[in-house]
Every structure is written in C-alpha cells, then in structure tokens.
Design an enzyme around this catalytic site. Structure first.
Site, PDB file in Angstrom:
ATOM      1  N   CYS A  65       0.828  -0.953   0.108  1.00  0.00           N
ATOM      2  CA  CYS A  65       0.375   0.302  -0.323  1.00  0.00           C
ATOM      3  C   CYS A  65       0.789   1.470   0.148  1.00  0.00           C
ATOM      4  CB  CYS A  65      -0.867  -0.268   0.753  1.00  0.00           C
ATOM      5  SG  CYS A  65      -1.599   1.324   0.867  1.00  0.00           S
ATOM      6  N   CYS A  69      -0.073   5.086   6.845  1.00  0.00           N
ATOM      7  CA  CYS A  69      -0.977   4.646   8.516  1.00  0.00           C
ATOM      8  C   CYS A  69      -0.225   3.954   9.669  1.00  0.00           C
ATOM      9  CB  CYS A  69      -2.496   4.005   7.792  1.00  0.00           C
ATOM     10  SG  CYS A  69      -3.718   4.973   6.782  1.00  0.00           S
ATOM     11  N   CYS A  72      -0.964   0.069  10.212  1.00  0.00           N
ATOM     12  CA  CYS A  72      -1.210  -0.393   9.128  1.00  0.00           C
ATOM     13  C   CYS A  72       0.296  -1.526   9.426  1.00  0.00           C
ATOM     14  CB  CYS A  72      -1.259  -0.204   7.926  1.00  0.00           C
ATOM     15  SG  CYS A  72      -2.115  -1.253   6.779  1.00  0.00           S
ATOM     16  N   CYS A 109     -17.168  -8.812   3.811  1.00  0.00           N
ATOM     17  CA  CYS A 109     -16.590  -8.164   4.035  1.00  0.00           C
ATOM     18  C   CYS A 109     -15.218  -8.333   2.748  1.00  0.00           C
ATOM     19  CB  CYS A 109     -15.694  -7.240   4.935  1.00  0.00           C
ATOM     20  SG  CYS A 109     -17.284  -7.285   6.371  1.00  0.00           S
ATOM     21  N   CYS A 142     -19.777  -5.859   2.478  1.00  0.00           N
ATOM     22  CA  CYS A 142     -19.645  -4.726   2.550  1.00  0.00           C
ATOM     23  C   CYS A 142     -17.982  -4.651   0.893  1.00  0.00           C
ATOM     24  CB  CYS A 142     -19.241  -4.344   3.064  1.00  0.00           C
ATOM     25  SG  CYS A 142     -18.349  -2.832   3.932  1.00  0.00           S
ATOM     26  N   CYS A 202     -20.531   1.945   7.474  1.00  0.00           N
ATOM     27  CA  CYS A 202     -19.802   1.491   8.154  1.00  0.00           C
ATOM     28  C   CYS A 202     -18.580   1.824   8.262  1.00  0.00           C
ATOM     29  CB  CYS A 202     -19.757   0.383   7.449  1.00  0.00           C
ATOM     30  SG  CYS A 202     -18.894  -1.334   8.530  1.00  0.00           S
ATOM     31  N   ARG A 272     -19.666  -3.651  16.725  1.00  0.00           N
ATOM     32  CA  ARG A 272     -18.992  -5.182  15.920  1.00  0.00           C
ATOM     33  C   ARG A 272     -17.343  -4.897  16.895  1.00  0.00           C
ATOM     34  NH1 ARG A 272     -18.705  -4.284  10.591  1.00  0.00           N
ATOM     35  NH2 ARG A 272     -20.354  -4.969  10.987  1.00  0.00           N
TER      36      ARG A 272
END
Length: 401
Positions: A65, A69, A72, A109, A142, A202, A272
C-alpha cells in the site's frame, strides 16, 4: 451508580450522552467494570436482543500500500512479514467467502489494500460481488477499498454492494500523528459519499494507539454525527515491522470500558468487535458480547484470529445466539428510516485496516492450543498472541472459518 442509571435511561431512549458522561465511563475503575458491562448490556439487549451477527473478511489484495498509516502492516515501508499478493480472481474470492458463510457468517467484507480504487478496480470488485451473490443470493456484501472518487460509490451500489466501510480510526486532532498521506477529512468525505450513494455506511475506530480518553470520545461522537449503521471497534495489534509495534497499553478491562462507551453513545447501531479482541480481551471476550452485537469470524486481513469453531462455542456458552440470514440486524426505526448496513439481508462491514474494511491489520491469534505459560505482567507485550495469516485468501491452504 447514578452515572450508569442515567446512561441506561438515555440509551433506551436513543438520547446522546454528554461528553462528560462518556469520559466518566472510561474513567471508571476495574472494580466497577462488571457494573459498567451490566448497564451497557441492558442497552444492547433493548435494541439487539441476544443475537450476534457474524462477519467474514476476504482480503482481495494484500500488502504494497502507498499510504503510511502507522498501525497498518500493509503500509508504505512496512517490515512486517505478511502475505503479499495482487487481486484475487472473482472465483477465488467467492471460494474464500464460501468458507465464512458455511461457518455462519451473513456478511462478507471485501477488502483491498491501497489509497483507493481505480475505475478498473471497481470493475474487478463488481465481478467479485456478482460471483459471490450468484452462489449466495442473500449474502450481505460490503466493499472496503479506501478513499472513493466521485461516482465510484454509485457504481458499487449498482454492482450489488450493500455497504461501504471506511473507518475514521482516531480523533481529528490526532489523525496527523497516525497518517500523513491522507487526511481525516478525506475519510469523512468517503463515508459521506457512501451515504449519498445509498450504500450503508460502516465506520469505526482503533483504540490503543496512544490516544487519550478525550480522543476516544471525540472520534465516537464524530461517528455518531456521521450516523453509520455499523461501528467496528478495533483494538490495535502492535505488529512487528510497523511504527506502533511497541504500543502495548490495553487491558481487558480497558477494552470493555471502551466498548461500553461506544454502546452508550451509539445505542441502536451495530457495534462490532473487530481486530484485536483475541489479543487484548483474551478470556474476557464473552463479556464483550454483552456490549457488541457483531464480531468477525475466523482470521483477519494479515493476521490470524480465533478459530471459527471457538467463536461459535463462545457465543453459545455465553448464552447468545448467532443471527440468522433471514433476521434483520438493525432495529425497526433505523430500517424504516432508510438504514442499510444490516437493515435487510444485504449490508456492510467494518474491521480495522487502512484501506477500509476496518478489521485491525494485525488482529488475532491462531486457534491451536499453546503450552501453558506463566501469567504475563499487566500491560506486558503479548507478541505470543500475534500470528501472521498464512492460510485462506491468497494461499493454497484452507481458511480458518
């Protein structure tokens, strides 16, 4: 305790607590944690009974990626030894999803690492959604793909997506300390795009990144303002090879207080428990079911979770029941108001990860038994509970579902 009585009354009326009341929940002592759980549990049962919704993650594209972040393991510059692979084919993703659905999940998901999808990526995901729904007509799907450009949310909705996940993660004031390659406002914009396109929004948070109580309350109040249908709560897994690898501050009691605060602020929303429950709640996980009405089944994006069979046994032993495919997740007033994520048999997502589906990037433990060890000291790093995912999507091995 007057505070808890007040919060229960407000939760049953869907009334927003004050910031001071939310902060007071986080400030309660470990001696009071069972009282806090019991109080928030009354609100949870009012709106969701004793049902637990199961969700299942499929990591469509792992690693590499360009975003930075700090939490991550797929980030730019990550040294974490995770699985790295490009886009799964639709039939591969459908096969991966089938394992979770067979285990009782009603929501899939679909996650992909990256800043955000290209139009070609949207086409790929559209093909994957079709492949999954061709095999499981009523499954909730999702999409969790990162920052959305104009028109992309509408295309996902047309392709059959029910929801879109993009987490705020932390407060606006501290967001720049966690990520520099995009902004908090970028994330809010993507959640708003999903809402506007008719997708169920979400969006959730990550706790344990060194934030203050004020930061936690800020992000939860911001989520309440955005009004997502589901709020995933992730507990940071300090993954080796990431900048936050040394951030081991959470205790089971702290995690329970955070979940209770979220329930009081968002009483009628699907809360969740996402990444990190196995690592930080540990043997206290069943108590968390009195606060949250939704969990992820099996493994996470780049790390292993509790064995799916153990999840099902935990739910049953705690006196809860798995929510059926034909049951409506959200309370009727949210359904009739146009709620999507769980308001029908097709809705959303939310576990922690930079790109979207929120499942905490390093969350989980494997389901195999380990030799008995001496009890760790309070707040001691529990790297023994963190295992990189080596099975399921992107491998030739069967998933843990």
């Amino acid at each position: 305790m007057d505070l808890l009585n007040t919060l229960v009354d407000k939760g049953l009326r869907r009334e927003l607590p004050t910031r001071e009341e939310a902060l007071a929940v986080l400030a309660t002592s470990d001696d009071d944690v069972l009282d806090v759980v019991a109080a928030a549990g009354k609100v949870r049962r009012k709106w969701f009974g004793r049902r637990v919704k199961l969700n299942y993650l499929v990591n469509l594209k792992s690693g590499l990626c360009p975003e930075d972040c700090s939490y991550c393991s797929q980030r730019l510059g990550s040294k974490a030894d995770i699985l790295k692979y490009t886009w799964l084919k639709p039939e591969q993703a459908s096969q991966a999803a089938a394992a979770g659905l067979a285990g009782g999940a009603k929501r899939v998901c679909l996650v992909a690492s990256g800043r955000g999808p290209t139009d070609r990526d949207i086409d790929r995901v559209a093909g994957t959604i079709k492949a999954i729904k061709d095999e499981n007509e009523n499954v909730e799907v999702c999409a969790c793909l990162g920052l959305l450009s104009d028109g992309q949310a509408e295309r996902l909705r047309e392709a059959g997506a029910d929801a879109y996940n993009h987490n705020l993660n932390t407060s606006e004031a501290t967001y720049g300390d966690i990520t520099t390659t995009h902004t908090y406002a970028d994330r809010v914009d993507t959640v708003s795009k999903a809402h506007a396109a008719g997708l169920s929004a979400c969006s959730g948070l990550i706790a344990g990144m060194g934030e203050s109580d004020e930061d936690l309350v800020d992000v939860v109040f911001a989520l309440r303002e955005l009004d997502p249908d589901s709020v995933p709560v992730n507990f940071l897994i300090p993954m080796e090879g990431t900048p936050l690898a040394a951030e081991w501050h959470l205790t089971p009691q702290r995690c329970l207080r955070i979940l209770a605060m979220v329930r009081f602020v968002c009483p009628d929303v699907e809360v969740r428990i996402a990444g990190g429950r196995e690592v930080h709640l540990r043997t206290m996980q069943p108590l968390a079911l009195h606060l949250a009405n939704s969990i992820f089944l099996g493994d996470y994006l780049t790390s292993e979770g509790q064995a799916g069979k153990a999840d099902l046994e935990m739910i049953a032993d705690a006196g809860f029941e798995v929510e059926g495919a034909g049951e409506v997740t959200l309370p009727e007033h949210r359904v009739t108001a146009g709620g999507g994520c769980g308001s029908h048999a097709g809705a959303g997502c939310g576990s922690h990860e930079d790109t979207g589906c929120g499942s905490h990037e390093g969350g989980g433990i494997c389901g195999t038994a380990a030799p008995a060890a001496a009890a760790p000291a309070l707040n001691e790093a529990r790297t023994d509970l963190v295992a990189v995912r080596r099975r399921g999507a992107g491998t030739d091995l069967a998933p843990n579902a």
